[in-house]
Design a protein around this motif. Sequence first.
Motif, short mmCIF file in Angstrom:
data_model
loop_
_atom_site.label_atom_id
_atom_site.label_comp_id
_atom_site.label_asym_id
_atom_site.label_seq_id
_atom_site.Cartn_x
_atom_site.Cartn_y
_atom_site.Cartn_z
N ALA A 12 -13.98 4.87 -1.55
CA ALA A 12 -14.26 3.64 -0.80
C ALA A 12 -14.00 2.41 -1.67
O ALA A 12 -13.43 1.40 -1.20
N ILE A 13 -14.39 2.49 -2.95
CA ILE A 13 -14.12 1.37 -3.86
C ILE A 13 -12.62 1.18 -4.03
O ILE A 13 -12.10 0.04 -4.04
N ALA A 14 -11.87 2.26 -4.16
CA ALA A 14 -10.42 2.17 -4.33
C ALA A 14 -9.75 1.59 -3.09
O ALA A 14 -8.84 0.76 -3.18
N VAL A 15 -10.20 2.02 -1.90
CA VAL A 15 -9.63 1.49 -0.65
C VAL A 15 -9.96 0.00 -0.53
O VAL A 15 -9.09 -0.81 -0.15
N GLY A 16 -11.18 -0.38 -0.86
CA GLY A 16 -11.54 -1.80 -0.81
C GLY A 16 -10.72 -2.62 -1.79
O GLY A 16 -10.25 -3.72 -1.47
N GLY A 17 -10.52 -2.10 -2.99
CA GLY A 17 -9.67 -2.80 -3.98
C GLY A 17 -8.24 -2.93 -3.51
O GLY A 17 -7.60 -3.96 -3.72
N ALA A 18 -7.73 -1.88 -2.87
CA ALA A 18 -6.36 -1.94 -2.34
C ALA A 18 -6.25 -2.98 -1.23
O ALA A 18 -5.25 -3.70 -1.14
N LEU A 19 -7.27 -3.07 -0.39
CA LEU A 19 -7.25 -4.08 0.67
C LEU A 19 -7.28 -5.50 0.09
O LEU A 19 -6.55 -6.39 0.55
N VAL A 20 -8.13 -5.71 -0.91
CA VAL A 20 -8.20 -7.04 -1.54
C VAL A 20 -6.88 -7.36 -2.23
O VAL A 20 -6.37 -8.49 -2.13
N LEU A 21 -6.31 -6.39 -2.93
CA LEU A 21 -5.02 -6.60 -3.58
C LEU A 21 -3.92 -6.92 -2.56
O LEU A 21 -3.10 -7.80 -2.77
N GLY A 22 -3.93 -6.20 -1.43
CA GLY A 22 -2.95 -6.46 -0.37
C GLY A 22 -3.11 -7.86 0.19
O GLY A 22 -2.12 -8.55 0.45
N ARG A 23 -4.34 -8.29 0.38
CA ARG A 23 -4.60 -9.64 0.88
C ARG A 23 -4.10 -10.70 -0.10
O ARG A 23 -3.50 -11.70 0.30
N LEU A 24 -4.35 -10.48 -1.38
CA LEU A 24 -3.87 -11.42 -2.38
C LEU A 24 -2.35 -11.48 -2.42
O LEU A 24 -1.76 -12.56 -2.52
N LEU A 25 -1.71 -10.32 -2.35
CA LEU A 25 -0.25 -10.29 -2.37
C LEU A 25 0.35 -10.96 -1.13
O LEU A 25 1.37 -11.65 -1.22
N LEU A 26 -0.29 -10.77 0.02
CA LEU A 26 0.18 -11.42 1.24
C LEU A 26 0.07 -12.95 1.13
O LEU A 26 1.00 -13.67 1.50
N GLY A 27 -1.04 -13.42 0.61
CA GLY A 27 -1.20 -14.87 0.42
C GLY A 27 -0.20 -15.42 -0.58
O GLY A 27 0.36 -16.51 -0.39
N LEU A 28 0.05 -14.67 -1.64
CA LEU A 28 1.03 -15.09 -2.64
C LEU A 28 2.43 -15.12 -2.03
O LEU A 28 3.21 -16.04 -2.30
N TRP A 29 2.75 -14.13 -1.18
CA TRP A 29 4.05 -14.09 -0.51
C TRP A 29 4.25 -15.31 0.39
O TRP A 29 5.31 -15.93 0.41
N ARG A 30 3.20 -15.68 1.12
CA ARG A 30 3.29 -16.85 2.01
C ARG A 30 3.46 -18.14 1.21
O ARG A 30 4.24 -19.01 1.59
N LYS A 31 2.72 -18.27 0.11
CA LYS A 31 2.86 -19.48 -0.71
C LYS A 31 4.23 -19.57 -1.35
O LYS A 31 4.82 -20.64 -1.45
N ALA A 32 4.76 -18.43 -1.78
CA ALA A 32 6.10 -18.42 -2.35
C ALA A 32 7.14 -18.81 -1.30
O ALA A 32 8.10 -19.54 -1.60
N GLY A 33 6.95 -18.35 -0.07
CA GLY A 33 7.87 -18.74 1.01
C GLY A 33 7.82 -20.23 1.28
O GLY A 33 8.85 -20.87 1.46
#
Length: 101
Positions: A12-33
Amino acid sequence: MNPVWWVLLFLAIAVGGALVLGRLLLGLWRKAGGLLEEADVLAVRAGELADLLAQVEVPALPVTAATHDGHGSEPSDDSGRPGTVESYDDRGATAPGKKEP
């Protein structure tokens, strides 16, 4: 505590960390765009500025003969222009704050 619970907890901790990491990467992708879009707009504006500057014509200055100082500039007579400073002659002049001998 049963070892299965530990596995589920860490999973559960690993899945939560992966979700947070995915959210951060998505936000970074949008800002880079957005940053890339702004860079494109800046490039277009720079091209427009270059085109405008290419249209500017600077008139040629008249060529003057070199004067005694060798730099091609002539001493100007500013006596008729308002707001200019007159030359100061200290031979017998009385200036404010000057002490008499």
